[in-house]
Design a protein around this motif. Structure first.
Motif: not given
Length: 153
Positions: A50-53, A65-68, A125-133
């Motif tokens: 995942l990529a968390i923004y 900008l902080r991402s994980d 409201n809260g975290v957003c992220y990408e999940a790579y299929v």
């Protein structure tokens, strides 16, 4: 990208190990390289990547900008002696939409998804992220599938 379909889904808790990136979101690739090297060193296999923004690029400067880059791992994997940071995405309701194609075009899908959420009256409201299929190392760019998640109020 005008035909974004938004699903509202309940997601269970996700326990992750993360490599932090500070700066423009497009630079997160270096954090993924760091994450993959450390997972390999630890002998761990990610159940999901995942990529968390953490920040809104409309209100936070690009340099701040902080991402994980994040790997979901099995609950029973013991983690010691690692520079990766644990992070938990709590269970809850999320808006979910899908991007098909190269990662370089994800920005447009994010924007279209937020517009579709607004049209539906959904509040972020809260975290957003990408999940790579699928795996970008073995998938043609035009066939890549990315699920985008935004926690809801």
């Amino acid at each position: 990208m005008n035909n974004i379909h938004i699903d509202t889904v309940f997601m269970t808790e996700r326990k992750l190990l993360c490599a932090r990136h500070i700066g423009p979101y497009q630079g997160i690739g270096a954090a993924f390289e760091e994450l993959e090297r450390e997972l390999s060193r630890l002998g761990l296999r990610a159940e999901a990547m995942l990529a968390i923004y953490h920040d809104n690029p409309a209100t936070v400067s690009q340099d701040s900008l902080r991402s994980d880059a994040a790997a979901q791992i099995a609950d029973n994997d013991l983690i010691t002696d690692t520079m990766l940071k644990p992070f938990t995405i709590g269970a809850g309701s999320f808006a979910r939409w899908t991007h098909k194609g190269p990662y370089k075009d994800l920005h447009n899908t994010w924007q279209a998804g937020y517009k579709a959420m607004a049209d539906l009256g959904l509040q972020a409201n809260g975290v957003c992220y990408e999940a790579y299929v699928n795996d970008p190392c073995s998938t043609e760019p035009h066939l890549l599938i990315t699920e985008i998640y935004q926690q809801l109020a």
